[in-house]
Design a protein around this motif. Structure first.
Motif, short mmCIF file in Angstrom:
data_model
loop_
_atom_site.label_atom_id
_atom_site.label_comp_id
_atom_site.label_asym_id
_atom_site.label_seq_id
_atom_site.Cartn_x
_atom_site.Cartn_y
_atom_site.Cartn_z
N VAL A 132 12.68 31.44 38.03
CA VAL A 132 11.29 31.38 37.74
C VAL A 132 11.40 30.98 36.39
CG1 VAL A 132 9.09 32.72 37.61
CG2 VAL A 132 10.74 32.77 39.64
N VAL B 132 12.25 27.38 35.32
CA VAL B 132 10.94 26.47 35.95
C VAL B 132 10.23 26.58 34.85
CG1 VAL B 132 9.37 26.01 37.87
CG2 VAL B 132 11.78 26.35 38.19
N ASN B 133 9.55 27.61 34.43
CA ASN B 133 8.44 27.61 33.57
C ASN B 133 8.73 27.11 32.06
OD1 ASN B 133 5.81 28.66 32.49
ND2 ASN B 133 6.59 30.30 31.96
N ALA C 153 3.56 23.77 36.43
CA ALA C 153 4.95 24.67 36.55
C ALA C 153 4.85 25.54 37.93
CB ALA C 153 5.27 25.53 35.43
N PHE C 154 3.74 26.29 38.02
CA PHE C 154 3.68 26.84 39.15
C PHE C 154 3.87 26.14 40.55
CE2 PHE C 154 1.14 29.10 42.38
CZ PHE C 154 1.80 30.22 42.67
N LEU D 148 7.38 25.33 41.10
CA LEU D 148 8.10 26.48 41.53
C LEU D 148 7.88 26.74 42.80
CD1 LEU D 148 9.88 29.00 40.79
CD2 LEU D 148 7.53 30.16 40.79
N ALA E 206 11.32 26.68 45.44
CA ALA E 206 11.71 28.03 45.73
C ALA E 206 12.95 28.23 46.85
CB ALA E 206 10.70 28.91 46.31
N GLY F 101 16.03 26.88 45.06
CA GLY F 101 16.66 27.94 44.23
C GLY F 101 17.41 29.07 44.90
N ILE G 249 11.03 35.05 44.85
CA ILE G 249 10.99 33.88 43.91
C ILE G 249 9.49 33.64 43.76
CG2 ILE G 249 11.14 31.81 43.21
CD1 ILE G 249 14.03 31.70 44.61
N GLY H 98 6.82 34.43 40.85
CA GLY H 98 6.18 33.12 40.18
C GLY H 98 4.89 33.59 39.64
N ILE I 119 3.87 32.90 36.07
CA ILE I 119 3.59 31.79 35.28
C ILE I 119 1.96 31.65 35.23
CG2 ILE I 119 3.75 29.26 35.47
CD1 ILE I 119 6.13 29.66 36.85
#
Length: 457
Positions: free
Chosen positions: A62, A65-66, A111-112, A115, A119, A122, A136, A140, A143
């Motif tokens: 997480v 990705v952010n 970004a969210f 994600l 997910a 990942g 995840i 998340g 964010i």
């Protein structure tokens, strides 16, 4: 009339108002960091090696990705708002803050969304368990809770409200500690611990925004929100700086901030657990120095803006000596007593034996000692990148980070599958040694040139 004798070196340090300001502001941020470090130990023993590794992989995915969409608006604020306020230019400061907040909010939402799409990928690739997708997505939410956190923290730093940040950090640490202790009493698993960390992240994500917006009218005037964007610095310069900090953040993410993810990708959650444990001990070493980074950067920026080169050189030298003293003491202590302190019983109370980590984490010791080399150098010379940013050379730090990252990644891909996870620790220490030394050399070289120009001019 006789002149008073010059102050002794300790006396000069005590009378150094700039150093005193940095140290005072840093102490405000220390208590919460100490609680967070202790929490990591409690969590490690609660979950066990494998689940501790899963926790690190979820949080790491997480966070990465952010970071990928982060333009590190806190640095933009400190650089441009700090400079504007140094020259009493409130309009420019207000315009920069508005632009930074809008940009950060937009990229956080993006970004969210990314994600949510990534997910499943990942969970399969890093955690190697499709059941980790809900974990995840749950984490998340941090964010969204940190929509404009970077901008807000930059405002608090540049306006000197470090105590407010410290109080928020302390509150989140206490709340997280209470929830993790409850999880430990109930012998809960990863989900309960993740909820605890989520609660803490929401506090330090939303809290700075509330505090910053309360302080802004006093800093910029009651009508600061109406300031037009025409007062911004040249747009090309501002975008160049913001994009370079984004690239720099991405490079750092790949090269040094995703070690648990690299280990999870090439190995298993067990090895990831060893690495996360070693990093938590390293964080104890750098914990007292970490606040210096956020408190020193505004002072470096002000010194550069006012062309106070001698004051800047004095500040860098003295904070480096402080950092070196602490780092040397910790490294020596771990070398001599590390095994006893970390893995053997410390004391017995009411029939219960207390120790920091169980023997299951012993394989993390070699990782720890290798990491101490690189992190020790980075800890002592923590100002390497802030100095280049303040001197207006973000591209140079980007270039250094990029080439060092590229070499590290290539070596990881070639060596890790056969060499084992200790090699990743060696690669990280090597990355720190080369990149930090390179940026320090460039920053001090530029500083000497500016000092010579001032003497000539």
């Amino acid at each position: 009339m006789t002149s008073s004798p010059p102050a002794s070196p300790p006396g000069r340090w005590i009378k150094d108002r700039l150093l005193g300001k940095v140290v005072k502001n840093s102490t405000y941020l220390f208590a919460s960091n100490a609680i967070s470090a202790i929490l990591s130990i409690v969590t490690a023993n609660l979950l066990g090696v494998s689940n501790f590794g899963v926790l690190g992989l979820v949080i790491g995915f997480v966070s990465d990705v952010n970071r990928l969409f982060s333009f590190r608006m806190g640095e933009v604020i400190v650089r441009y708002v700090g400079e504007a306020l140094e020259h009493q230019n409130r309009e420019r400061a207000a315009a920069v803050i508005k632009a930074a907040a809008l940009a950060e909010a937009a990229t956080s939402l993006l970004a969210f969304g990314v994600l949510v799409l990534l997910a499943p990928f990942g969970a399969r690739l890093f955690i190697k368990d499709a059941a980790a997708v809900p974990l995840i997505l749950l984490y998340g939410i941090t964010i969204l809770g940190s929509l404009i956190a970077e901008t807000s923290n930059g405002i608090l730093q540049v306006s000197g409200h470090f105590r407010s940040q410290a109080v928020l950090n302390l509150i989140q640490a206490v709340v997280t500690a209470a929830l993790i202790i409850l999880a430990a009493v109930q012998k809960s698993g990863v989900l309960a611990v993740l909820w605890a960390y989520l609660a803490g992240k929401l506090i330090i994500g939303l809290g700075p925004a509330v505090l910053a917006w309360r302080h802004l009218p006093g800093l910029l005037g009651s009508n600061w929100l109406r300031t037009p964007f025409k007062h911004l610095p040249p747009l090309r310069e501002l975008l160049r700086y913001a994009i370079s900090t984004n690239f720099s953040g991405t490079i750092n993410m790949i090269a040094r901030d995703s070690e648990v993810m690299w280990v999870g990708f090439f190995f298993t959650s067990v090895e990831a657990g060893y690495f996360k444990m070693a990093l938590s001990i390293v964080n104890l070493m750098i914990m007292p120095i970490t606040p210096f980074i956020s408190t020193t950067f505004p002072e470096i920026t002000r010194s550069v803006a006012s062309r106070s080169w001698q004051r800047l050189r004095s500040l860098l030298g003295r904070v480096s000596i402080i950092a070196a003293g602490w780092t040397a003491a910790v490294v020596l202590g771990l070398l001599l007593l590390g095994r006893q302190l970390l893995f053997e019983p410390l004391f017995t109370l009411a029939g219960h034996t207390f120790q920091l980590y169980t023997a299951d984490y012993l394989p993390a010791m070699p990782v720890l000692f290798i990491l101490l080399i690189g992190f020790g150098i980075a800890n002592i010379l923590f100002w390497n990148r802030p100095l280049l940013l303040a001197l207006g050379q973000p591209e140079y730090s980007l270039k250094v980070g990029f080439w060092c990252m590229l070499v590290k990644v290539l070596l990881a891909v070639i060596l890790l599958p056969a060499a084992g996870y200790l090699t990743e620790a060696a690669l990280l220490s090597g990355y720190f040694l080369i990149s930090v030394s390179w940026m320090v050399w460039r920053g001090l070289k530029t500083l000497r040139q500016l000092e010579q120009e001032l003497l000539k001019g």
